[in-house]
Design a protein around this motif. Structure first.
Motif, mmCIF file in Angstrom:
data_model
loop_
_atom_site.group_PDB
_atom_site.id
_atom_site.type_symbol
_atom_site.label_atom_id
_atom_site.label_comp_id
_atom_site.label_asym_id
_atom_site.label_seq_id
_atom_site.Cartn_x
_atom_site.Cartn_y
_atom_site.Cartn_z
ATOM 1 N N ILE A 502 0.992 -1.009 -0.071
ATOM 2 C CA ILE A 502 -0.011 -0.013 -0.036
ATOM 3 C C ILE A 502 0.946 1.262 -0.001
ATOM 4 O O ILE A 502 1.635 1.504 0.704
ATOM 5 C CB ILE A 502 -0.976 0.131 1.085
ATOM 6 C CG1 ILE A 502 -1.444 -1.005 1.694
ATOM 7 C CG2 ILE A 502 -1.982 1.300 1.208
ATOM 8 C CD1 ILE A 502 -2.554 -1.628 0.814
ATOM 9 N N PHE A 504 0.702 5.026 -0.218
ATOM 10 C CA PHE A 504 0.238 6.445 -0.282
ATOM 11 C C PHE A 504 0.964 7.688 -0.246
ATOM 12 O O PHE A 504 1.750 7.769 0.960
ATOM 13 C CB PHE A 504 -0.902 6.329 0.659
ATOM 14 C CG PHE A 504 -2.025 5.375 0.547
ATOM 15 C CD1 PHE A 504 -2.392 4.774 -0.472
ATOM 16 C CD2 PHE A 504 -3.129 5.136 1.767
ATOM 17 C CE1 PHE A 504 -3.403 4.248 -0.658
ATOM 18 C CE2 PHE A 504 -4.193 4.466 1.706
ATOM 19 C CZ PHE A 504 -4.228 3.696 0.443
ATOM 20 N N PHE A 520 -2.184 0.566 -4.690
ATOM 21 C CA PHE A 520 -2.365 -0.738 -4.167
ATOM 22 C C PHE A 520 -1.403 -1.535 -5.144
ATOM 23 O O PHE A 520 -2.161 -2.063 -6.222
ATOM 24 C CB PHE A 520 -3.611 -1.263 -3.903
ATOM 25 C CG PHE A 520 -4.421 -0.566 -2.983
ATOM 26 C CD1 PHE A 520 -4.784 -0.875 -1.699
ATOM 27 C CD2 PHE A 520 -5.014 0.583 -3.397
ATOM 28 C CE1 PHE A 520 -5.386 -0.074 -0.697
ATOM 29 C CE2 PHE A 520 -6.128 1.406 -2.723
ATOM 30 C CZ PHE A 520 -6.027 1.156 -1.250
ATOM 31 N N VAL A 683 -8.375 0.598 2.654
ATOM 32 C CA VAL A 683 -7.178 -0.200 2.791
ATOM 33 C C VAL A 683 -7.699 -1.535 3.069
ATOM 34 O O VAL A 683 -7.369 -2.733 2.615
ATOM 35 C CB VAL A 683 -6.255 0.141 3.682
ATOM 36 C CG1 VAL A 683 -4.998 -0.893 3.932
ATOM 37 C CG2 VAL A 683 -5.784 1.658 3.122
ATOM 38 N N GLU A 684 -8.438 -1.829 4.201
ATOM 39 C CA GLU A 684 -8.856 -3.217 4.759
ATOM 40 C C GLU A 684 -9.590 -3.656 3.534
ATOM 41 O O GLU A 684 -9.143 -4.837 3.318
ATOM 42 C CB GLU A 684 -9.823 -2.838 5.677
ATOM 43 C CG GLU A 684 -10.403 -4.318 6.434
ATOM 44 C CD GLU A 684 -11.711 -4.091 7.099
ATOM 45 O OE1 GLU A 684 -12.172 -2.996 6.991
ATOM 46 O OE2 GLU A 684 -12.092 -5.277 7.653
ATOM 47 N N VAL A 687 -7.152 -4.762 0.598
ATOM 48 C CA VAL A 687 -6.366 -5.880 1.026
ATOM 49 C C VAL A 687 -6.978 -7.173 1.057
ATOM 50 O O VAL A 687 -6.400 -8.266 0.679
ATOM 51 C CB VAL A 687 -5.588 -5.530 2.388
ATOM 52 C CG1 VAL A 687 -5.036 -6.701 2.897
ATOM 53 C CG2 VAL A 687 -4.707 -4.499 2.153
ATOM 54 N N LEU A 701 3.118 -1.359 4.203
ATOM 55 C CA LEU A 701 2.732 0.073 4.156
ATOM 56 C C LEU A 701 3.861 1.118 3.997
ATOM 57 O O LEU A 701 4.843 1.125 4.719
ATOM 58 C CB LEU A 701 1.981 0.532 5.471
ATOM 59 C CG LEU A 701 1.119 -0.521 6.059
ATOM 60 C CD1 LEU A 701 0.447 -0.118 7.296
ATOM 61 C CD2 LEU A 701 -0.118 -0.601 4.863
ATOM 62 N N THR A 715 -4.626 1.702 10.450
ATOM 63 C CA THR A 715 -4.318 0.712 9.319
ATOM 64 C C THR A 715 -3.743 -0.582 10.022
ATOM 65 O O THR A 715 -4.139 -1.648 9.702
ATOM 66 C CB THR A 715 -3.749 1.154 8.179
ATOM 67 O OG1 THR A 715 -4.108 2.413 7.899
ATOM 68 C CG2 THR A 715 -3.458 0.175 7.128
#
Ligand SMILES: [Zn+2]
Ligand SMILES: [Zn+2]
Length: 771
Positions: A502, A504, A520, A683-684, A687, A701, A715
């Motif tokens: 991830i 960002f 992602f 995110v959850e 993923v 991350l 997160t």
């Protein structure tokens, strides 16, 4: 009693940190005979003695090692007995091309502070140091680490210092910067009327009077100059801000002691440990009792640190105030000043006096910055006391140079299987900073005897770092920005497999020529796929949106709800934007003029920050997201809905809910918390989807957005609760300052496998001109 003989090899950071005298003392204590010497990879000990004694000796070595040392490995081999009669320290012999670790600078130790009150030749001597403390990387020019190779060379040791330096039982045995009142460097204070003070007592008195009297002082520190004033005096702080032209950035504060920090800021046990560690970084802490507004300009955190030079302690002993602003001594955007002459010239209109000393700073270092999230230290700016500690990879890194990114640049070089990351360099768009970059590269090259064979750089052809790599005339491996972010975190944790990444951040060039930042990835250290990303939104005016986040807010409304809706909302949500400017942005959006597309997480945070009115104009990098984080309420569980379609995350439902909340007068702190929760849930969800299709359970991350404490904390917690193994940055910044490590790891891995990955930008849709 049976005597046994062993060869003990200690690897890690064990040179220049007082390790050999430490071993000598332990050997005496445990009745070990033999010797100790430095070798290329660390320290080599020949030890003979009773088996129990040798076991205790090794245990004590681990338990009592000097504070700045780091034992990476201890290898023990049985040897034939030679029959040593005593224990000795062998002199260093010449070093080969192998890496030798150089110690970072170490905060003054308690024993030295004590010596300044008791040793006749060191009473009040502000450059007191020993093998456990003092300057290291900041003064070293070449290896081996001997006095004549440092900026201490011009100072000839007096007889007393020399006898300490050569006495193996003395704490200053082979302490290269050893000095005292008779032979070492000294301070000078340059007053604005041209007067120069050289007597230390007079200098200290004058400095105290200036700082307690609302004045601004430029003072030479360990790695560069600081600009300083009374942190409790709003007028002084505001004036310092104004004179330094530091826009809105928060200013670091040095507190007299831990107690004072605790009076004003929330400090948990990990943060307390970090504040007091020998590295003495700036630690970001939440406000408890407010400091003057101008210190942090409205943010709820303060960058706090404790004294680390003898002079800092001496100051606080005499000062009325118990906190000083200690901001980097530079002009906006330029590197921190280290040169006395330049400081006198550049600080003339800013500081009421300039405090210098006559030892040169060779390697420039800013104060390092850290925070604690989920109980772990997170380095945000890696410089003083962290650099040049190496990072070990399980790959051959020899000859690799990673040029880094552009904005908060650090570069890295590879030696053996180690990576040496440079100190924080800064924004390469500034010409002085670019000079600092080139100079630091040359110095790393010389210091670590580095021979370049392959360079790695960002895909962005206009980054100065990429251009620099191209000019080395070596082959250059181009690595996509967000892939490098994930690889950096993987390298930090020694991961070499496929993971869910991830990434960002604010800006990075994608392989489709668009600006990425809400990514992602499924990736390893060689290549990546990008199965999901935040929906592309137009960025009207390109980089101008970073300064004017309202443009991003307007663009999101236009994108999701159309022109009429945006027009209707102008007066309500953007009352401060003049009609003309508003109309112009609308024309740009409609005709796609100077409107690059971006999937950036940073721009999404900008949009929400502006929409809620938390930050409509940003005066420094990442101000809008920082303010949004700062206002977020704790203990809000709600979130906004979102949609995932064809690999893109749409925030349309979120913006609809957010505007409802605004119209219904919900508090900004609740809205901000709900927004943060939404991103965590995105995110959850993604993923989980990716894990189902790939079977992967490791989530990495990275990226500047994970400097956001709420985002990182929640997160990690949520993903762990769902059974994922989560990896995030600790010793390497998650921002672009950590990217060089990722570039280097990818280049190392590609070279190893001989895999040629052609990463290039698809020019048919190139939006570079707009960046
Ligand atoms: Zn010391
Ligand atoms: Zn001396």
């Amino acid at each position: 009693m049976i005597v046994e003989a062993y060869k003990i090899e200690i690897k890690g950071l064990v040179q220049g940190v007082g390790f050999r005298p430490f071993v000598y003392k332990l050997a005496k204590r445990h009745a070990i005979r033999g010797n100790v010497e430095n070798n290329n990879e660390g320290v080599l000990i020949q030890a003979e003695g009773n088996r129990n004694h040798i076991q205790q000796f090794i245990r004590a070595m681990k338990a009592e090692a000097p504070v700045a040392s780091k034992i990476a490995a201890i290898n023990i081999k049985v040897e034939p007995i030679i029959g040593f009669e005593n224990f000795s320290i062998l002199p260093s012999h010449s070093y080969s091309n192998e890496i030798t670790e150089v110690s970072p600078d170490i905060a003054v130790c308690d024993a030295c502070l004590e010596d300044m009150k008791s040793q006749p030749h060191r009473i009040d001597y502000p450059f007191t140091n020993c093998t456990h403390c003092g300057p290291r990387f900041s003064i070293i020019k070449v290896l081996p680490y001997d006095r004549h190779n440092t900026t201490m060379a011009p100072f000839k040791m007096c007889d007393t210092c020399h006898s300490e330096y050569t006495d193996v039982s003395d704490r200053r045995f082979h302490a290269q910067p050893v000095a005292c009142n008779h032979c070492g460097p000294g301070y000078s204070l340059h007053l604005s009327n041209g007067e120069i003070l050289n007597d230390f007592e007079t200098i200290l008195e004058k400095v105290v009077r200036l700082l307690d009297g609302e004045k601004i002082l430029a003072m030479k520190g360990l790695g560069g100059f600081h600009l300083s004033c009374d942190a409790f005096n709003e007028d002084a702080v505001r004036l310092l801000r104004l004179k330094k032209n530091r826009e809105g950035k928060p200013l670091a504060v040095m507190f007299a002691d831990l107690e004072t920090v605790k009076n004003y800021l929330h400090v948990n046990p990990e943060e307390e440990k970090l504040l007091q560690s020998w590295r003495r970084p700036i630690v970001l802490l939440r406000e408890k009792k407010p400091l003057p507004f101008s210190v942090s300009n409205g943010l709820n955190t303060v960058g706090a640190m404790l004294p680390y030079m003898p002079f800092h302690y001496q100051l606080f002993e005499k000062l009325q105030t118990s906190a000083l602003v200690m901001t980097s001594g530079n002009l906006s955007g330029e590197p921190v000043l280290i040169d006395n002459e330049k400081a006198l010239e550049k600080f003339a209109g800013i500081a009421d006096a300039v405090l210098t000393y006559n030892r040169e700073i060779y390697n420039r270092l800013d104060d390092s910055v850290c925070m604690v999230v989920n109980g772990k230290e997170r380095v945000i700016r890696r410089s003083r006391a962290y650099v040049p500690a190496s990072i070990t990879l399980s790959h051959n890194t020899e000859g690799l140079f990673a040029a880094g990114a552009e904005l908060v640049n650090c570069f890295a070089i590879g030696k053996g299987n180690k990576v040496l990351m440079s100190q924080y360099i800064g924004d390469l768009k500034n010409p002085e900073t670019l000079d600092f970059y080139a100079e630091s590269f040359q110095r790393f090259r010389q210091l670590f005897r580095f021979k370049l064979s392959l360079a790695a750089a960002d895909l962005h052809p206009d980054y100065f770092s990429t251009k620099f790599a191209m000019e080395t005339e070596m082959p250059v491996e181009l690595i996509q920005h967000h892939h490098a972010h994930i690889a950096s975190c993987m390298a930090e944790h020694n991961l070499d497999e496929k993971v869910i990444g991830i990434s960002f951040d604010g800006t990075g060039l994608g392989t489709d020529g668009k600006i990425w930042g809400g990514e992602f990835l499924i990736c390893d250290l060689i290549d990546f796929e990008r199965p999901f990303h935040f929906e592309n939104i137009l960025q009207p005016g390109g980089d101008l949106t970073i300064r004017q986040p309202w443009r991003m807010a307007a663009s999101c409304l236009y994108h999701y709800f159309g022109e009429d809706f945006l027009r209707k909302m102008h007066g309500k949500l953007f009352p401060y934007v003049e009609q003309e400017a508003f109309d112009m942005v609308l024309v740009m959006l409609k005709n796609r003029i100077n409107c690059p597309e971006t999937s950036s997480a940073g721009r999404l945070f900008d949009a929400v920050s502006a929409l809620t009115g938390v930050c409509t104009e940003a005066s420094y990098h990442a101000e809008a997201p920082m303010r949004l984080e700062s206002v977020a309420a704790e203990n809000v569980r709600d979130s906004y809905p979102f949609a995932i379609q064809e690999g893109q995350i749409s925030f349309k439902p979120m913006f609809a809910g957010l505007i409802d909340d605004l119209e219904n007068g919900k508090s900004l702190s609740v809205i901000s918390a709900k927004f943060h929760n939404t991103v965590v849930e995105v995110v959850e969800k993604v993923v989980e989807k990716l894990s189902v299709t790939t079977g992967l359970k490791k989530v990495v991350l990275s990226g500047g957005s994970f400097q956001n404490k709420i985002l990182l904390k929640n997160t990690e917690i949520l993903l762990r609760k769902k059974g994922f193994e989560v990896y995030s940055h600790e010793q390497v910044p998650s921002n672009d300052g950590g990217i060089a490590l990722g570039q280097l790891a990818v280049a190392a891995r590609r070279r190893e496998t001989g895999e040629i990955v052609k990463q290039e930008v698809n020019n048919s849709d190139n939006q570079l001109n707009n960046q």
